[in-house]
Design a protein around this motif. Structure first.
Motif: not given
Ligand code: ZN
Ligand code: ZN
Length: 326
Positions: A84-88, A91, A99
């Motif tokens: 996953s992006c790790g930013q949203c 996450c 995500c």
């Molecule tokens: Zn994410």
């Protein structure tokens, strides 16, 4: 590297393909073991030719991408197969499966564990402890499914729990129900081999069909069979204000009498995938001995035996995991 790739007709063929190479923040993992999953059986016909499947795996870190910090080659890891992006916000909350940018490992998003090597983000790799057999890295994922199901159904100490279906999801849900202190765990499965597996994972009672269950007898009903059309029976079985959690995968439509659920104020929830924290909880439970993963392992095969292993998996009475060791 060697990999089992999806060929036409839903079969696998063993092919020599280019080694994947880790990008920024990614790890190259040499796969130690990868499990076969019931959802692979359902999904493989839909996978493009050339897909490397396998989403239940772990292995040894053998390479780091540029800017990947804090990792040592040689570390044994279990892989959470949703990159996953790790930013949203999803996450941040740990619900990485939601995500919008998630890539599913081994299910078409990025190459999976039916290969000698795989690339994953560092955030999706969870170091094992020295007490865990590296082969059991492939069993962290199925036990995380069981934990997520038990948590979504809010299985607590003292509960009476009904688990419908004693395949992998059912067995790992039973193991977590027991670990969480459920008082009575009733497993339902038509196959005798699966009922006895359920007992060894902690079921206190076993039944052959849902019709044999006790009306208003259970605090939680966990559907782990992936069968549509049983919701009316679950509403009958659950206590007033009880919880029903659906974790089995089916694409068949279902309908049910909502009035009965309304009058009982039943909560109906769904559980899919898991969170990073649940992966860590499973690794801690394997380490402490709260959960023993070994009984889930039925058989080990080599990459060249992937087709036969899938034929085995299609047998209704199969119980336990088949692991491929590439
Ligand atoms: Zn994410
Ligand atoms: Zn799976």
């Amino acid at each position: 590297m060697r990999a089992a790739v999806v060929a036409s007709g839903g079969q696998y063929e063993i092919a020599e393909v280019a080694d994947p190479s880790p990008g920024p923040g990614e790890l190259l993992v040499r796969v130690t073991a990868c499990g076969f999953c019931g959802s692979d059986l359902k999904a493989r016909a839909a996978m493009p030719v050339g897909t490397i499947m396998g989403h239940e795996f772990g292995g040894e870190v053998v390479g780091l991408g540029p800017d990947t910090e804090g990792w040592l080659a040689g570390t044994q890891v279990a892989v959470l197969p949703a990159l996953s992006c790790g930013q949203c916000e999803w996450c941040a909350s740990g619900h990485v499966i939601h995500c919008a940018k998630v890539r599913l490992v081994g299910l078409g998003g990025t190459g999976g564990g039916f290969a000698e090597l795989a690339v994953v983000t560092a955030a999706a790799a969870f170091p094992l402890t020295p007490r865990i057999d590296p082969v059991h890295s492939a069993l962290v994922e199925p036990f995380a499914v069981g934990l997520h199901t038990a948590r979504t159904g809010r299985i607590e100490a003292g509960d009476d729990v009904l688990v419908v279906g004693a395949g992998t999801v059912g067995l790992t849900t039973i193991a977590w129900a027991r670990a969480r202190g459920a008082r009575r765990i009733t497993a339902v499965d038509p196959a005798a081999s699966r009922r006895s597996a359920a007992e060894s994972f902690g079921a206190t009672d076993v039944l052959t069909t849902v019709e044999e269950t006790q009306a208003s007898g259970y605090d939680v009903v966990a559907e782990c069979a992936g069968k549509a059309g049983l919701l009316d029976a679950f509403v009958t079985a659950v206590r007033p204000r009880g919880r029903i959690v659906l974790a089995g995968v089916t694409i068949d439509a279902t309908s049910f009498q909502s009035w009965a659920a309304l009058m009982k104020e039943v909560s109906i929830g769904f559980a899919v995938y898991y969170t990073p924290e649940e992966f860590r909880t499973v690794i801690a439970a394997f380490t402490s001995g709260l959960i023993d993963p070994a009984p889930l392992l039925a058989k080990r095969v080599e990459l060249g035996q992937v087709n036969e292993a899938f034929d085995d998996l299609a047998q209704v009475a199969a119980s336990g995991k088949i692991l491929v060791q590439p």
